[in-house]
Motif scaffolding. Structure first.
Motif, PDB file in Angstrom:
ATOM      1  N   ALA A   1       0.816  -1.215   0.000  1.00  0.00           N
ATOM      2  CA  ALA A   1       0.000   0.000   0.000  1.00  0.00           C
ATOM      3  C   ALA A   1       0.848   1.264   0.000  1.00  0.00           C
ATOM      4  O   ALA A   1       0.413   2.304  -0.507  1.00  0.00           O
ATOM      5  CB  ALA A   1      -0.933  -0.007   1.212  1.00  0.00           C
ATOM      6  N   ASP A   2       2.052   1.199   0.558  1.00  0.00           N
ATOM      7  CA  ASP A   2       2.899   2.389   0.652  1.00  0.00           C
ATOM      8  C   ASP A   2       3.885   2.496  -0.503  1.00  0.00           C
ATOM      9  O   ASP A   2       4.150   3.584  -1.016  1.00  0.00           O
ATOM     10  CB  ASP A   2       3.677   2.380   1.977  1.00  0.00           C
ATOM     11  N   LEU A   3       4.435   1.349  -0.942  1.00  0.00           N
ATOM     12  CA  LEU A   3       5.498   1.356  -1.948  1.00  0.00           C
ATOM     13  C   LEU A   3       5.009   1.064  -3.356  1.00  0.00           C
ATOM     14  O   LEU A   3       5.717   1.300  -4.329  1.00  0.00           O
ATOM     15  CB  LEU A   3       6.584   0.339  -1.561  1.00  0.00           C
ATOM     16  N   GLY A   4       3.808   0.517  -3.477  1.00  0.00           N
ATOM     17  CA  GLY A   4       3.292   0.180  -4.802  1.00  0.00           C
ATOM     18  C   GLY A   4       3.912  -1.062  -5.417  1.00  0.00           C
ATOM     19  O   GLY A   4       3.687  -1.347  -6.595  1.00  0.00           O
ATOM     20  N   ARG A   5       4.674  -1.800  -4.642  1.00  0.00           N
ATOM     21  CA  ARG A   5       5.303  -3.014  -5.175  1.00  0.00           C
ATOM     22  C   ARG A   5       4.247  -4.094  -5.396  1.00  0.00           C
ATOM     23  O   ARG A   5       3.427  -4.357  -4.527  1.00  0.00           O
ATOM     24  CB  ARG A   5       6.375  -3.528  -4.208  1.00  0.00           C
ATOM     25  N   ILE A   6       4.280  -4.736  -6.577  1.00  0.00           N
ATOM     26  CA  ILE A   6       3.266  -5.726  -6.958  1.00  0.00           C
ATOM     27  C   ILE A   6       3.872  -7.115  -6.930  1.00  0.00           C
ATOM     28  O   ILE A   6       4.949  -7.352  -7.490  1.00  0.00           O
ATOM     29  CB  ILE A   6       2.720  -5.425  -8.373  1.00  0.00           C
ATOM     30  N   ARG A   7       3.178  -8.043  -6.300  1.00  0.00           N
ATOM     31  CA  ARG A   7       3.573  -9.448  -6.312  1.00  0.00           C
ATOM     32  C   ARG A   7       2.385 -10.287  -6.760  1.00  0.00           C
ATOM     33  O   ARG A   7       1.246 -10.053  -6.329  1.00  0.00           O
ATOM     34  CB  ARG A   7       4.018  -9.921  -4.926  1.00  0.00           C
ATOM     35  N   VAL A   8       2.653 -11.251  -7.592  1.00  0.00           N
ATOM     36  CA  VAL A   8       1.618 -12.216  -7.956  1.00  0.00           C
ATOM     37  C   VAL A   8       1.645 -13.331  -6.911  1.00  0.00           C
ATOM     38  O   VAL A   8       2.652 -14.007  -6.731  1.00  0.00           O
ATOM     39  CB  VAL A   8       1.859 -12.801  -9.358  1.00  0.00           C
ATOM     40  N   ALA A   9       0.520 -13.494  -6.220  1.00  0.00           N
ATOM     41  CA  ALA A   9       0.454 -14.479  -5.142  1.00  0.00           C
ATOM     42  C   ALA A   9      -0.050 -15.836  -5.612  1.00  0.00           C
ATOM     43  O   ALA A   9       0.363 -16.878  -5.099  1.00  0.00           O
ATOM     44  CB  ALA A   9      -0.451 -13.957  -4.020  1.00  0.00           C
ATOM     45  N   ARG A  10      -0.966 -15.827  -6.572  1.00  0.00           N
ATOM     46  CA  ARG A  10      -1.534 -17.079  -7.108  1.00  0.00           C
ATOM     47  C   ARG A  10      -1.883 -16.867  -8.569  1.00  0.00           C
ATOM     48  O   ARG A  10      -2.276 -15.770  -8.963  1.00  0.00           O
ATOM     49  CB  ARG A  10      -2.810 -17.486  -6.364  1.00  0.00           C
ATOM     50  N   LEU A  11      -1.791 -17.939  -9.326  1.00  0.00           N
ATOM     51  CA  LEU A  11      -2.238 -17.883 -10.709  1.00  0.00           C
ATOM     52  C   LEU A  11      -2.827 -19.247 -11.061  1.00  0.00           C
ATOM     53  O   LEU A  11      -2.146 -20.265 -10.995  1.00  0.00           O
ATOM     54  CB  LEU A  11      -1.085 -17.548 -11.655  1.00  0.00           C
ATOM     55  N   VAL A  12      -4.105 -19.234 -11.392  1.00  0.00           N
ATOM     56  CA  VAL A  12      -4.809 -20.459 -11.769  1.00  0.00           C
ATOM     57  C   VAL A  12      -5.081 -20.422 -13.268  1.00  0.00           C
ATOM     58  O   VAL A  12      -5.627 -19.440 -13.778  1.00  0.00           O
ATOM     59  CB  VAL A  12      -6.137 -20.601 -10.993  1.00  0.00           C
ATOM     60  N   SER A  13      -4.691 -21.477 -13.960  1.00  0.00           N
ATOM     61  CA  SER A  13      -4.927 -21.602 -15.396  1.00  0.00           C
ATOM     62  C   SER A  13      -5.714 -22.875 -15.647  1.00  0.00           C
ATOM     63  O   SER A  13      -5.298 -23.960 -15.232  1.00  0.00           O
ATOM     64  CB  SER A  13      -3.600 -21.681 -16.163  1.00  0.00           C
ATOM     65  N   VAL A  14      -6.849 -22.737 -16.307  1.00  0.00           N
ATOM     66  CA  VAL A  14      -7.614 -23.904 -16.750  1.00  0.00           C
ATOM     67  C   VAL A  14      -7.650 -23.842 -18.268  1.00  0.00           C
ATOM     68  O   VAL A  14      -8.083 -22.840 -18.840  1.00  0.00           O
ATOM     69  CB  VAL A  14      -9.023 -23.926 -16.158  1.00  0.00           C
ATOM     70  N   VAL A  15      -7.189 -24.912 -18.915  1.00  0.00           N
ATOM     71  CA  VAL A  15      -6.870 -24.875 -20.334  1.00  0.00           C
ATOM     72  C   VAL A  15      -7.603 -25.980 -21.081  1.00  0.00           C
ATOM     73  O   VAL A  15      -7.615 -27.139 -20.647  1.00  0.00           O
ATOM     74  CB  VAL A  15      -5.344 -25.038 -20.539  1.00  0.00           C
ATOM     75  N   ASP A  16      -8.191 -25.603 -22.190  1.00  0.00           N
ATOM     76  CA  ASP A  16      -8.738 -26.562 -23.153  1.00  0.00           C
ATOM     77  C   ASP A  16      -7.753 -26.649 -24.306  1.00  0.00           C
ATOM     78  O   ASP A  16      -7.702 -25.762 -25.155  1.00  0.00           O
ATOM     79  CB  ASP A  16     -10.110 -26.099 -23.644  1.00  0.00           C
ATOM     80  N   ALA A  17      -6.975 -27.723 -24.334  1.00  0.00           N
ATOM     81  CA  ALA A  17      -5.985 -27.917 -25.396  1.00  0.00           C
ATOM     82  C   ALA A  17      -6.239 -29.204 -26.164  1.00  0.00           C
ATOM     83  O   ALA A  17      -5.318 -29.807 -26.703  1.00  0.00           O
ATOM     84  CB  ALA A  17      -4.574 -27.918 -24.814  1.00  0.00           C
ATOM     85  N   GLY A  18      -7.494 -29.636 -26.192  1.00  0.00           N
ATOM     86  CA  GLY A  18      -7.791 -30.873 -26.894  1.00  0.00           C
ATOM     87  C   GLY A  18      -7.194 -32.059 -26.164  1.00  0.00           C
ATOM     88  O   GLY A  18      -7.065 -32.062 -24.940  1.00  0.00           O
ATOM     89  N   ARG A  19      -6.825 -33.087 -26.912  1.00  0.00           N
ATOM     90  CA  ARG A  19      -6.203 -34.267 -26.293  1.00  0.00           C
ATOM     91  C   ARG A  19      -4.818 -33.910 -25.788  1.00  0.00           C
ATOM     92  O   ARG A  19      -4.022 -33.296 -26.498  1.00  0.00           O
ATOM     93  CB  ARG A  19      -6.108 -35.416 -27.291  1.00  0.00           C
TER      94      ARG A  19
END
Length: 734
Positions: A607-625
């Motif tokens: 909130a003070d420094l504006g530093r951004i961290r990605v805490a979680r990333l969920v990917s659900v993918v339809d790539a066929g077989r």
């Protein structure tokens, strides 16, 4: 179209080439050596525009170990590569005009790499400077409209916007970014008379062969290109870059094999980069969230003397959602910069950032959940072709992703969730990637021991092609994986397309599917009149391949091994070729579907420094077989890491005064490290695709596309501040 049955496919086996790589036995182009091999080093321009007025190579020629110095004054004439191989950069050292900082102006050949590099610094080049065009906003930049022939119109977007209750009209920018594969690109060239052998870090050996044959006026059959292992590519190896031609030129000039290994700074100017874009998106919708219009215009960077590769940024907006009125338009402006090229998720990576952020803005303006807005405008059929998709599980991607992420449990109000001094935000994006498949050939052989050798000129740039094609071959031929050997990366093998556009698994897989089927038929033809064979007179549809044998489909007790058939007919082996070309929508009555995905991101912002961290990333993918769950998941994870880099870190900075890339090292060009990468959750959904017999869709690029907008949308939710320019850096929040 018949989809093959699953046996060896899908198993999470380890990479079949893994032991070679970890033991150092995998030979990359930089590892290749020859008796009498000498080394080359490049001399690069120190201006961005102008012309060479003089070159003094005398000090370099007198330096220890120097064999030759090649300049525009003594370089032999070489021709540009043939049409139809995408676009090739102009051949090197054929003119004295300078069009970008870092352009190759000379080449030094010496006994050692160190001697060559030292002597290259002694080449004195005089220039007549011209004023460079370096900015997309420079009015002197030549603009090319619709450079890819990809602009699309559906309905009447002006009328659709006029009918809208809410309109989002916003601009978005993405910077130049550089591919930066781990392995430095290297080329080794050796001439034997008029026959040329080249070892190269290429994603398309056949194009390299064709280009070099044209450059030096020799038949393609007299050029052999080998790339059995490539230390990463991300699109950088899709073109035949000037250093490849220079290496072959030098080898011919000195009559000895020559090796040239690019330095990391040279990788920033010599093998392409993702284009910068300035985009404007206008989206209109009714109060219930129904889209009435999308207008998407993009301007991207191009080089002054190059016809860029097709990289339409706005194409996703024409097919991504069910909207009756759509206008997409791409433009290109020619600058004095190194030639841009494909980089993982070309066009779609930049286009999705703008489109998916604009949809997020629209959702908040309407007071509709961002996921719900996408569900209401889901394209159940291809919006342009008006045909059913060959496969599409995007709804399932949304639903499964929301469940795994806990999307519906969040407080949707921006700037509402705080943990101490940390602002917490949640964002999402819908994702698609264009369909791409190309003609491909393959060859399969089985010997008396029941071992198979399957091969094609295609490369494996680290994506797992060796492994999944081994599994596919084992499946089709009824063999164990350890009974199959895969040969790749050699132009003496059957012709193959580039390893790019997430197309190789479908292209090569379909060719191997055909070759294996033809090989089974060849065995049946071998015993067609053999009274000793229990398979006499049977057709391919009558048998299945199991455990190294062909057996009757309706009576497994009637069978014969490959070895028995070969031995009885005094054959050491049997070979069959296979070819595959993509079907057309008209042939199948289907719209070809690339992969789809949904991304859900959690970010933490100081909130003070504006530093951004990605805490979680969920990917659900339809790539066929999925042919191998382990390698496919690895591809999505790797792409997601690249997406984090695109979102938060990557920016190839050009000095506006000189045109020099200011951060052309890993010390200055920021890429994600372990501390930047959170837990990456990957799930696959969907069914085999109906547009190829293997049922696959690519996974190489879908892992990256959509990560940046999901993170940007999460940053808005955390802070209430909308950042429309990548990368998302703390100064833009403060």
């Amino acid at each position: 179209m018949t989809i093959i049955e699953r046996t060896a496919l899908g198993a999470s086996i380890d990479r079949v080439d893994g032991r070679q790589k970890v033991s150092g036995r995998a030979q990359y182009s930089s590892d290749v050596t020859y008796p009498g091999l000498v080394h080359a080093a490049l001399v690069r321009s120190t201006i961005a525009a102008g012309r060479i007025t003089g070159i003094d190579a005398s000090r370099a020629e007198a330096a220890p170990g120097v064999v030759a110095v090649v300049t525009p004054d003594n370089a032999p004439r070489v021709e540009r590569g043939p049409d139809g191989l995408w676009s090739q950069p102009p051949p090197p050292l054929q003119q004295r005009t300078i069009v970008h900082h870092g352009q190759y102006v000379a080449l030094v050949v010496a006994d050692t790499a160190e001697q060559a590099a030292a002597a290259a610094r002694l080449v004195d080049v005089a220039y007549e400077r011209a004023e460079a065009v370096l900015d997309l906003d420079d009015p002197r930049a030549v603009t090319v409209e619709n450079p890819f022939g990809s602009d699309q119109t559906r309905g009447d977007s002006a009328a659709g916007l006029a009918a809208a209750d809410v309109i989002v009209d916003a601009g978005y920018t993405t910077p130049d970014e550089t591919n930066n594969p781990m392995g430095l690109f290297a080329t080794v060239a050796a001439w034997d008379g008029d026959r040329l052998t080249v070892h190269d870090a290429t994603q398309w050996p056949d194009a390299t062969r064709a280009t070099l044959a044209a450059a030096f006026g020799v038949p393609e059959r007299d050029v052999r290109v080998l790339a059995p292992f490539v230390g990463g590519g991300f699109g950088a190896g899709l073109r035949v870059w000037p250093h490849v031609v220079l290496t072959a030129m030098a080898a011919r000039a000195v009559g000895r094999p020559v090796k040239l290994v690019l330095t990391r700074p040279q990788m920033f100017t010599g093998i392409g980069h993702r284009t910068a874009t300035v985009q404007r998106v206008r989206i209109g919708a009714r109060r219930d969230g129904t889209l009435t219009a999308i207008e998407h215009h993009s301007v991207q960077t191009g080089a002054v003397d190059d016809d860029n590769l097709p990289e339409p940024v706005t194409a996703v907006s024409a097919v991504g959602y069910a909207c009756p009125n759509v206008t997409t338009r791409d433009s290109l402006r020619r600058l004095n910069i190194p030639v841009p090229s494909s980089m993982r998720g070309p066009g779609d990576a930049q286009g999705h950032f703008a489109l998916e952020c604009a949809l997020d803005e629209l959702a908040y303006s309407l007071g509709i959940d961002p996921l719900e807005l996408r569900l209401r405008n889901h394209a159940d059929e291809h919006p342009q072709l008006r045909l059913p998709w060959s496969s599409k599980a995007l709804r399932e991607c949304y639903e499964r992703g929301a469940e795994r992420f806990g999307w519906w449990d969040r407080d949707p109000t921006p700037h509402s969730t705080r943990r101490g001094d940390t602002l917490v935000g949640y964002g999402m994006a819908g994702v698609s990637f264009f369909w791409f498949q190309q003609p491909c050939d393959a060859r399969a052989t089985i010997d008396r021991e029941g071992r198979a050798f399957v091969r094609s000129a295609a490369t494996d740039i680290g994506t797992g092609t060796y492994t999944v094609m081994t599994q596919l071959s084992a499946e089709r031929l009824g063999l164990r994986v350890d009974q199959v050997r895969m040969g790749l990366g050699d132009t003496e093998l059957p012709t193959a397309p580039p390893q790019g556009g997430s197309s190789m698994t479908a292209s090569l897989g379909s060719a191997i599917h055909a070759a294996a089927g033809n090989l089974v038929q060849a065995f049946l033809d071998l015993v067609a009149d053999d009274i000793a064979s229990p398979l006499r007179g049977l057709a391919a549809a009558d048998v299945v391949a199991v455990d190294g044998r062909l057996q009757r489909r309706d009576d497994p007790s009637i069978s014969e091994s490959y070895g028995q058939m070969l031995e009885r007919h005094d054959r050491t082996d049997l070979t069959a070729d296979g070819s595959a070309a993509p079907a057309t929508p008209e042939e199948l009555g289907l719209a070809p579907a690339g992969p789809f995905a949904a991304r859900f991101a959690e970010v933490h912002v100081d909130a003070d420094l504006g530093r951004i961290r990605v805490a979680r990333l969920v990917s659900v993918v339809d790539a066929g077989r999925i042919l191998n769950a382990k390698t496919a998941r690895s591809q999505i994870i790797g792409g997601a890491v690249g997406g984090i880099g695109m979102a938060l870190l990557e920016d190839t900075v050009t000095d506006p005064a000189t045109g020099r890339i200011a951060n052309a090292t890993f010390g200055d060009y920021l890429i994600p490290v372990n501390a930047d990468v959170p837990d990456l959750d990957v799930t696959f959904v969907g069914e085999p695709d109906r547009f190829n017999p293997v049922g696959v869709k690519g996974v190489g690029e879908i892992g990256l596309v959509g990560v940046a907008p999901a993170i940007a949308n999460a940053v808005f939710h955390a802070t209430g501040r909308r950042i429309r320019d990548l990368p998302l850096t703390l100064d833009k929040l403060l």
